[in-house]
Design a protein around this motif. Structure first.
Motif, PDB file in Angstrom:
ATOM      1  N   MET A 160      74.102  36.638   7.101  1.00 61.42           N
ATOM      2  CA  MET A 160      74.057  36.536   9.224  1.00 61.42           C
ATOM      3  C   MET A 160      73.265  35.236   8.812  1.00 61.42           C
ATOM      4  N   LYS A 161      74.372  34.196   9.707  1.00 59.89           N
ATOM      5  CA  LYS A 161      74.217  32.479   9.840  1.00 59.89           C
ATOM      6  C   LYS A 161      72.483  32.837  11.018  1.00 59.89           C
ATOM      7  N   LEU A 162      72.056  31.143  11.001  1.00 61.27           N
ATOM      8  CA  LEU A 162      70.756  30.788  11.761  1.00 61.27           C
ATOM      9  C   LEU A 162      71.129  31.536  13.177  1.00 61.27           C
ATOM     10  N   LYS A 163      72.538  30.647  13.656  1.00 63.00           N
ATOM     11  CA  LYS A 163      72.482  31.498  15.342  1.00 63.00           C
ATOM     12  C   LYS A 163      72.616  32.573  15.845  1.00 63.00           C
ATOM     13  N   ASP A 164      73.000  33.412  14.354  1.00 59.69           N
ATOM     14  CA  ASP A 164      73.055  34.797  14.721  1.00 59.69           C
ATOM     15  C   ASP A 164      72.176  35.066  15.097  1.00 59.69           C
ATOM     16  N   PHE A 165      70.999  35.135  14.049  1.00 60.83           N
ATOM     17  CA  PHE A 165      69.474  35.719  14.269  1.00 60.83           C
ATOM     18  C   PHE A 165      68.852  35.262  15.353  1.00 60.83           C
ATOM     19  N   ALA A 166      69.203  33.987  15.777  1.00 55.35           N
ATOM     20  CA  ALA A 166      69.146  33.106  16.844  1.00 55.35           C
ATOM     21  C   ALA A 166      68.687  34.549  18.362  1.00 55.35           C
ATOM     22  N   LYS A 167      70.223  34.811  18.613  1.00 54.80           N
ATOM     23  CA  LYS A 167      70.685  35.325  19.263  1.00 54.80           C
ATOM     24  C   LYS A 167      70.336  36.315  19.384  1.00 54.80           C
ATOM     25  N   ASN A 168      69.574  37.306  18.276  1.00 57.85           N
ATOM     26  CA  ASN A 168      69.635  38.982  17.954  1.00 57.85           C
ATOM     27  C   ASN A 168      68.074  38.609  18.131  1.00 57.85           C
ATOM     28  N   SER A 169      67.555  37.858  18.251  1.00 53.91           N
ATOM     29  CA  SER A 169      66.175  38.520  17.498  1.00 53.91           C
ATOM     30  C   SER A 169      64.950  38.299  19.028  1.00 53.91           C
ATOM     31  N   LEU A 170      64.315  38.563  18.995  1.00 54.69           N
ATOM     32  CA  LEU A 170      63.284  39.084  20.586  1.00 54.69           C
ATOM     33  C   LEU A 170      62.633  37.213  20.539  1.00 54.69           C
ATOM     34  N   LEU A 171      62.578  36.715  19.456  1.00 47.31           N
ATOM     35  CA  LEU A 171      61.575  35.167  19.876  1.00 47.31           C
ATOM     36  C   LEU A 171      62.101  34.067  20.339  1.00 47.31           C
ATOM     37  N   ARG A 172      61.381  32.870  21.332  1.00 47.74           N
ATOM     38  CA  ARG A 172      63.027  32.121  22.376  1.00 47.74           C
ATOM     39  C   ARG A 172      61.858  31.074  21.559  1.00 47.74           C
ATOM     40  N   PRO A 173      62.373  30.273  21.918  1.00 44.55           N
ATOM     41  CA  PRO A 173      61.998  29.151  21.589  1.00 44.55           C
ATOM     42  C   PRO A 173      60.474  28.627  21.526  1.00 44.55           C
ATOM     43  N   TRP A 174      60.058  28.701  23.652  1.00 42.54           N
ATOM     44  CA  TRP A 174      58.904  28.628  23.160  1.00 42.54           C
ATOM     45  C   TRP A 174      57.613  29.107  22.981  1.00 42.54           C
ATOM     46  N   ASP A 175      58.017  30.042  21.558  1.00 44.63           N
ATOM     47  CA  ASP A 175      57.215  31.417  21.523  1.00 44.63           C
ATOM     48  C   ASP A 175      56.347  31.113  20.310  1.00 44.63           C
ATOM     49  N   GLY A 176      57.136  30.004  19.315  1.00 46.81           N
ATOM     50  CA  GLY A 176      56.749  29.305  18.155  1.00 46.81           C
ATOM     51  C   GLY A 176      55.409  28.311  18.270  1.00 46.81           C
ATOM     52  N   ILE A 177      55.962  28.002  19.857  1.00 44.49           N
ATOM     53  CA  ILE A 177      54.864  27.136  20.297  1.00 44.49           C
ATOM     54  C   ILE A 177      53.779  27.060  20.659  1.00 44.49           C
ATOM     55  N   ILE A 178      53.680  28.329  21.876  1.00 48.31           N
ATOM     56  CA  ILE A 178      52.657  29.197  22.160  1.00 48.31           C
ATOM     57  C   ILE A 178      51.632  29.963  20.753  1.00 48.31           C
ATOM     58  N   VAL A 179      52.347  30.233  19.986  1.00 42.74           N
ATOM     59  CA  VAL A 179      51.848  30.290  18.717  1.00 42.74           C
ATOM     60  C   VAL A 179      50.960  29.242  17.940  1.00 42.74           C
ATOM     61  N   LEU A 180      51.515  27.988  17.656  1.00 42.64           N
ATOM     62  CA  LEU A 180      50.962  27.123  17.651  1.00 42.64           C
ATOM     63  C   LEU A 180      49.651  26.736  18.312  1.00 42.64           C
ATOM     64  N   ILE A 181      49.433  26.625  19.517  1.00 45.43           N
ATOM     65  CA  ILE A 181      49.123  25.572  20.416  1.00 45.43           C
ATOM     66  C   ILE A 181      47.744  26.827  20.217  1.00 45.43           C
ATOM     67  N   LEU A 182      47.648  28.574  20.139  1.00 42.02           N
ATOM     68  CA  LEU A 182      47.048  30.020  20.084  1.00 42.02           C
ATOM     69  C   LEU A 182      46.050  29.019  18.759  1.00 42.02           C
ATOM     70  N   VAL A 183      46.856  28.868  17.893  1.00 39.42           N
ATOM     71  CA  VAL A 183      46.021  28.876  16.440  1.00 39.42           C
ATOM     72  C   VAL A 183      44.921  27.468  16.215  1.00 39.42           C
ATOM     73  N   LEU A 184      45.432  26.327  17.218  1.00 43.70           N
ATOM     74  CA  LEU A 184      44.388  25.344  17.387  1.00 43.70           C
ATOM     75  C   LEU A 184      44.046  25.807  18.140  1.00 43.70           C
ATOM     76  N   LEU A 185      44.006  25.972  19.156  1.00 40.94           N
ATOM     77  CA  LEU A 185      43.076  26.973  20.217  1.00 40.94           C
ATOM     78  C   LEU A 185      41.843  27.297  18.841  1.00 40.94           C
ATOM     79  N   SER A 186      42.316  28.132  18.288  1.00 44.13           N
ATOM     80  CA  SER A 186      41.089  28.645  18.037  1.00 44.13           C
ATOM     81  C   SER A 186      39.622  28.137  17.115  1.00 44.13           C
ATOM     82  N   PHE A 187      40.347  26.848  16.577  1.00 44.00           N
ATOM     83  CA  PHE A 187      39.240  26.015  15.978  1.00 44.00           C
ATOM     84  C   PHE A 187      38.323  25.561  17.293  1.00 44.00           C
TER      85      PHE A 187
END
Length: 137
Positions: free
Chosen positions: A1-28
């Motif tokens: 499975m290629k990365l593009k296929d995985f990205a299309k079939n995944s429930l994660l969107r590009p902003w989800d990673g950024i939001i998770v990163l911000i929440l991890v930083l705020l936990s400190f």
């Protein structure tokens, strides 16, 4: 499975990673806030009381001080209290269980050392009169 296929079939969107990163930083954030508060905390003192009576107060503001204080009651029971910098401990005692000696150093407001056989209590209090562990802004 290629990365593009995985990205299309995944429930994660590009902003989800950024939001998770911000929440991890705020936990400190609490660690940063409380460490800054501790650095600017008011002066502290240790209060020695025996059977509810205040015996002596040790100033814990001078980081270069180092001395010992021997408390002895009417029965000859003793506790050797050591102050070194901004911390305090019971270095030696003639009680049977030695729990007060094994307690070690204390240096935070609200911390205590108790020697039950001698009815001795050492408690660190903040000189501003605030509650132990309270945050002052």
């Amino acid at each position: 499975m290629k990365l593009k296929d995985f990205a299309k079939n995944s429930l994660l969107r590009p902003w989800d990673g950024i939001i998770v990163l911000i929440l991890v930083l705020l936990s400190f954030a609490p660690v940063v806030v409380f460490s800054l508060n501790r650095a600017t905390s008011p002066t502290q003192e240790a209060v020695l009381s025996v059977d509810g009576k205040k015996i002596k107060t040790f100033d814990l503001t001078d980081s270069s001080q180092a001395y010992t204080y021997r408390y002895e009651d009417a029965d000859g029971d003793y506790n050797l209290i050591e102050v070194k910098g901004k911390r305090i401990r019971i270095k030696e005692a003639d009680c049977g269980d030695q729990i007060c000696v094994r307690r070690g150093w204390i240096d935070q407001s609200g911390e205590t050392i108790v020697c039950l056989p001698h009815k001795l209590l050492i408690e660190i209090k903040s000189s501003d009169g605030g509650e132990p562990g309270s945050v002052i802004y």
